[in-house]
Design an enzyme around this catalytic site. Structure first.
Site, mmCIF file in Angstrom:
data_model
loop_
_atom_site.group_PDB
_atom_site.id
_atom_site.type_symbol
_atom_site.label_atom_id
_atom_site.label_comp_id
_atom_site.label_asym_id
_atom_site.label_seq_id
_atom_site.Cartn_x
_atom_site.Cartn_y
_atom_site.Cartn_z
ATOM 1 N N LYS A 36 0.844 -1.207 0.000
ATOM 2 C CA LYS A 36 0.000 0.000 0.000
ATOM 3 C C LYS A 36 0.877 1.254 0.000
ATOM 4 O O LYS A 36 2.058 1.179 0.372
ATOM 5 C CB LYS A 36 -0.929 -0.021 1.213
ATOM 6 C CG LYS A 36 -0.229 0.083 2.543
ATOM 7 C CD LYS A 36 -1.176 -0.239 3.694
ATOM 8 C CE LYS A 36 -0.468 -0.149 5.023
ATOM 9 N NZ LYS A 36 -1.169 -0.866 6.090
ATOM 10 N N ARG A 131 -10.480 0.246 14.823
ATOM 11 C CA ARG A 131 -10.532 0.961 13.556
ATOM 12 C C ARG A 131 -11.579 0.259 12.697
ATOM 13 O O ARG A 131 -12.673 0.023 13.170
ATOM 14 C CB ARG A 131 -9.126 0.950 12.938
ATOM 15 C CG ARG A 131 -8.851 2.077 12.008
ATOM 16 C CD ARG A 131 -7.395 2.084 11.557
ATOM 17 N NE ARG A 131 -7.000 0.838 10.883
ATOM 18 C CZ ARG A 131 -5.791 0.611 10.364
ATOM 19 N NH1 ARG A 131 -4.870 1.530 10.446
ATOM 20 N NH2 ARG A 131 -5.515 -0.517 9.786
ATOM 21 N N TYR A 256 15.617 30.473 7.409
ATOM 22 C CA TYR A 256 14.470 31.253 7.867
ATOM 23 C C TYR A 256 14.491 31.488 9.377
ATOM 24 O O TYR A 256 14.852 30.603 10.152
ATOM 25 C CB TYR A 256 13.171 30.500 7.555
ATOM 26 C CG TYR A 256 12.681 30.673 6.128
ATOM 27 C CD1 TYR A 256 12.266 31.912 5.656
ATOM 28 C CD2 TYR A 256 12.623 29.579 5.268
ATOM 29 C CE1 TYR A 256 11.808 32.057 4.351
ATOM 30 C CE2 TYR A 256 12.153 29.708 3.971
ATOM 31 C CZ TYR A 256 11.759 30.964 3.520
ATOM 32 O OH TYR A 256 11.309 31.095 2.245
ATOM 33 N N MET A 304 11.385 24.833 2.076
ATOM 34 C CA MET A 304 10.578 23.997 1.194
ATOM 35 C C MET A 304 11.473 23.209 0.223
ATOM 36 O O MET A 304 11.281 22.020 0.025
ATOM 37 C CB MET A 304 9.595 24.865 0.425
ATOM 38 C CG MET A 304 8.573 24.074 -0.356
ATOM 39 S SD MET A 304 7.429 25.115 -1.254
ATOM 40 C CE MET A 304 6.345 25.676 0.034
HETATM 41 C C1 LIG Z 1 -0.435 -1.856 6.735
HETATM 42 C C2 LIG Z 1 -0.999 -3.105 7.169
HETATM 43 C C3 LIG Z 1 -0.187 -4.208 7.468
HETATM 44 C C4 LIG Z 1 1.320 -4.154 7.463
HETATM 45 O O1 LIG Z 1 1.769 -3.717 8.705
HETATM 46 P P1 LIG Z 1 3.328 -3.573 9.033
HETATM 47 O O2 LIG Z 1 3.348 -3.078 10.411
HETATM 48 O O3 LIG Z 1 3.873 -2.573 8.080
HETATM 49 O O4 LIG Z 1 3.939 -4.898 8.848
HETATM 50 C C5 LIG Z 1 -0.804 -5.400 7.774
HETATM 51 N N1 LIG Z 1 -2.155 -5.492 7.820
HETATM 52 C C6 LIG Z 1 -2.958 -4.452 7.558
HETATM 53 C C7 LIG Z 1 -4.420 -4.633 7.635
HETATM 54 C C8 LIG Z 1 -2.418 -3.223 7.242
HETATM 55 O O5 LIG Z 1 -3.216 -2.187 6.990
#
Ligand SMILES: *Cc1c(COP(=O)(O)O)cnc(C)c1O
Length: 624
Positions: A36, A131, A256, A304
C-alpha cells in the site's frame, strides 16, 4: 543519477534479505506482501514483482485504485484491498479482479448486487484495534449473514494488531478474541490472518496461516527490542548533491527566522532538498546527513526546497558531492533514528521522502529499473474497450511466463480483431507522430511552448470527410474518442481558447484538403474535406495532419495515445535545447510492451517495428 538533484535508491537485495530473515519466524505460513501507499514509498510495482518471485501469495493495497494500477502494470496475483472500500469503487474492484475487505453488511450486499459470478472477499474483524472491521462480539452473526449472499465467497477472515511491536499482553488479548470468534464460525475460510510484520515475529499465531508483511520487510525496526531477534537492512536510501558551498562568520545566521547562528567561522553546503521533497521540516536543526562518509549536522530550518549542512570538518568537499540523507551506512540516518528526533513515524517518513525524486532499483549491485518523477500521474483514464484490454493483459501476463503462449494469444487477439465480421475494424499503419516544442515568441504566451505536431498514418478512408477536434477538458474530449469520423484529437490547456489551435496543413495522399472550423459546446471541430475524396472511400490512403498550438510549461508531461489498432509506430518528441531532461514512459499493449526508446540531443523517440501491432489503448507519456 548523474543528472538528478535528489533520488532514492531501492535495494532489492536488502529487501530479499529482510524477507528471508522474517521467514524464519513465519515458517510454513503463506505471506502477503503489503505494498500500500506505493509500497511505503518504495515503488509498489517493483516491490510486488520481487515479493511474488520470493513466494508471496497475496499483495495488500490500501484501495481499489492502487490495485488497479498494479493490474495495469501486469501483476496478476491475488490483491487484497485492506481498507474498507466505497460503494463507488465496486466497478473498479470487479473489473480488476481485486479482493475487497468487507467491514460492513451494507457494503457486502451492494457488492453482491453488482456481481454475476462467484467472487472472493476477506472479512475484517476488529479485535481491539478500534478501527475498521466488524466488532469481534458481533462478527459471527454478521459473517453468517454475509455467507448467505449468493455471489460472495469468504476466502479469508482477518484481524489487525494495534501494538504487536511492543505490547505482548494486549496482542495476546487480541489473538484470544480472534480465536474465540473463529471457533464460533460455521465456515473455515482458506485464510485466517492477524499478524502484521511485527506480529509475525512477536506473536507467532499458531492457528493463522497467512502473515501480512510490511514495515519490517523494508528494513525498518518497529521497536528496538526486535534488534535482538533479527537483522534488518534498510531498503531505501535518499540521496542528493551539494548545490552550493558557503561560509559563515561568527554572528551570521542560516535559514528562515534565524534559528541557527554561527558562533565561529563555518563552511556549509546548500542541499537542493527541503520538506517538499519529504525531508521533514521537523528535522530542522536536528538531523545529520552523511557527506563524503562523515556525519554533518543540518543547520537552521529546512526550507521547502533547500536545506543547509555543516561541512566545516571536511577537508575536501565540492559542489556536486553526494550527500546521503536517509540510508544504511550510519545508524544516525536510519529512519528509526531520524524520526526519533521529532517523535515522528517511520512509516510516514518512508511514504513521504523522495516525493519529487526519481527512484532507482538496485539488484545484484546493478540498477535494474527506475521510475519517473511524476510516477503517480501517468495512467490513462480511458480504457474504453475493457474486454479487449483484459485479453491484452492476459497476453502480456502470459508473455512474461512463456513466449510461446504469448505469441499464440497475440495472434489470437489479432484474429479476433479481423475475423469478427460484426465489427468494422479500423486500424492504422505506419503511424508517425512528431511533436515539436519551440519557445513561444509572443509575450502573452510566456508560460507556454509553441507546439507543432505532425501526424502521418495510412488507413482505409471511411467517409469523404473527417474531423480534427480540439477540446478544453477531458470530459469533452471523451466524446471524440467514440466517433469514427474524428482522426485527430487534441486536449487544450484550460487557460487557452480554441483560437490557439490551428491546422497548418491537412492532406490525403499528398492532396491538400479544405478545412472549416466550427465551435460546438466549447470545442473546436475542424471538418476536412475535398470533392475528390469520395472516390477514395474504401481505399487505404495516407493521412497527414499538421497542427500548431500552445502547450503549458507547467504541465511537465505530454501524452500521446494510440486508440486504434496500429501497425508500426514511431513517435518523436523534439524539444531542441529548451528542455533539459525528458523521459519517455511508454504504456504499450501488444507484443511490443517495451518499444525501442531512442534519445539524442534535443529529441526522444519511441518506436516499434513497421510490422509490429500495437493494441489500444496504448500510449506514451513524455515527462519533462
Ligand atoms: C499496513 C498493514 C499491514 C502491514 O503492517 P506492518 O506493520 O507494516 O507490517 C498489515 N495489515 C494491515 C491490515 C495493514 O493495513
Amino acid at each position: 543519477m548523474q543528472k538528478d538533484r535528489s533520488w532514492t535508491e531501492i535495494d532489492l537485495d536488502n529487501f530479499a534479505h529482510n524477507l528471508a530473515e522474517l521467514k524464519r519466524f513465519w515458517g510454513r505460513k503463506d505471506f502477503m506482501q503489503i505494498v500500500k501507499a506505493d509500497a511505503y514509498g518504495h515503488g509498489a510495482y517493483q516491490i510486488a514483482k520481487q515479493a511474488l518471485e520470493l513466494g508471496a501469495v497475496y499483495l495488500g493495497v490500501a484501495n481499489a485504485e492502487e490495485g488497479a494500477l498494479l493490474r495495469f502494470q501486469g501483476i496478476s496475483s491475488p490483491i487484497l484491498i485492506l481498507s474498507p472500500s466505497l460503494k463507488s469503487e465496486i466497478p473498479i474492484i470487479i473489473e480488476n479482479n481485486l479482493t475487497p475487505t468487507v467491514s460492513s453488511l451494507e457494503f457486502a450486499r451492494e457488492l453482491n448486487k453488482h456481481l454475476e459470478n462467484e467472487f472472493p472477499i476477506h472479512v475484517n474483524v476488529d479485535t481491539g484495534m478500534g478501527r475498521s472491521g466488524f466488532s469481534y462480539q458481533a462478527a459471527a452473526k454478521s459473517i453468517s449473514q454475509i455467507q448467505k449472499l449468493d455471489k460472495l465467497t469468504i476466502k479469508g477472515v482477518f484481524s489487525h494488531y494495534s501494538a504487536a511491536e511492543n505490547d505482548a499482553e494486549y496482542t495476546h488479548q487480541q489473538t484470544e478474541r480472534f480465536f474465540q470468534l473463529l471457533e464460533k464460525l460455521e465456515i473455515s475460510p482458506q485464510y485466517v490472518h492477524i499478524e502484521n510484520s511485527s506480529g509475525a515475529v512477536n506473536a507467532q499465531v499458531g492457528f493463522a496461516n497467512l502473515v501480512r508483511i510490511g514495515l519490517l520487510s523494508y528494513g525498518i525496526y518497529s521497536d528496538a527490542s526486535l534488534r535482538d531477534k533479527l537483522e534488518l537492512k534498510p531498503v531505501m536510501s535518499f540521496k542528493t548533491k551539494i548545490s552550493q558551498l558557503k561560509t559563515a562568520q561568527p554572528g551570521d545566521s542560516i535559514g528562515y527566522n534565524r534559528t541557527f547562528t554561527a558562533s565561529q567561522y563555518m563552511k556549509y553546503a546548500i542541499l537542493p532538498v527541503g520538506y517538499a521533497d519529504g525531508y521533514d521540516f521537523m528535522l530542522s536543526n536536528q538531523a545529520v546527513a552523511v557527506v563524503n562518509n562523515q556525519l554533518c549536522p543540518i543547520l537552521g530550518k529546512i526550507s521547502m526546497d533547500m536545506s543547509a549542512v555543516d561541512v566545516s570538518q571536511l577537508e575536501n568537499v565540492d559542489v556536486g558531492d553526494e550527500v546521503v540523507l536517509l540510508g544504511n551506512n550510519f545508524a544516525e540516518i536510519r529512519a528509526e533514528n531520524l524520526t526519533k528526533l521529532y517523535g515522528g513515524s517511520t512509516y510516514e517518513i518512508l511514504c513521504q521522502i523522495g516525493r519529487r525524486a526519481k527512484r532507482y532499483f538496485r539488484k545484484n549491485g546493478k540498477i535494474i529499473a527506475s521510475s519517473p518523477y511524476l510516477r503517480r500521474d501517468f495512467v490513462p483514464t480511458d480504457f474504453s474497450d475493457k474486454k479487449l484490454t483484459n485479453i491484452i493483459e492476459t497476453a502480456i501476463e502470459h508473455r512474461l511466463q512463456s513466449k510461446e503462449i504469448a505469441n499464440l494469444i497475440y495472434e489470437d487477439v489479432l484474429k479476433r480483431f479481423f475475423s469478427d465480421r460484426d465489427r468494422n475494424i479500423h486500424y492504422r499503419r505506419n503511424f508517425r507522430h512528431t511533436i515539436e516544442f519551440a519557445p513561444a515568441s509572443q509575450p502573452d504566451f510566456q508560460d507556454y511552448f509553441l507546439a507543432k505536431t505532425t501526424l502521418n498514418f495510412s488507413k482505409i478512408l471511411q467517409h469523404d470527410y473527417f474531423y480534427v477536434a480540439c477540446a478544453p477538458d477531458e470530459d469533452k474530449l471523451e466524446q471524440y474518442f467514440q466517433r469514427t469520423d474524428v482522426e485527430y484529437r487534441w486536449l487544450l490547456d484550460t487557460n487557452l481558447n480554441t483560437n490557439q489551435f490551428a491546422i497548418d496543413s491537412v492532406q490525403i495522399n499528398g492532396m491538400e484538403l479544405k478545412h472549416t472550423a466550427s465551435h460546438k459546446n466549447g470545442c473546436l471541430e475542424i471538418r476536412c474535406q475535398h470533392e475528390k475524396l469520395a472516390e477514395l472511400v474504401g481505399q487505404e490512403v495516407e493521412f497527414s495532419i499538421s497542427t500548431r498550438t500552445y502547450y503549458p510549461k507547467s504541465s511537465h508531461q505530454l501524452s500521446v495515445y494510440l486508440i486504434e489498432l496500429t501497425q508500426g509506430v514511431d513517435i518523436r518528441f523534439i524539444f531542441a535545447n529548451i528542455l533539459k531532461e525528458v523521459e519517455a514512459v511508454p504504456i504499450f499493449s501488444g507484443r511490443s510492451k517495451f518499444p525501442q526508446i531512442m534519445e539524442k540531443e534535443g529529441e526522444i523517440r519511441v518506436k516499434v517495428q513497421a510490422d509490429e501491432w500495437v493494441f489500444p489503448t496504448s500510449g506514451v507519456v513524455f515527462v519533462y
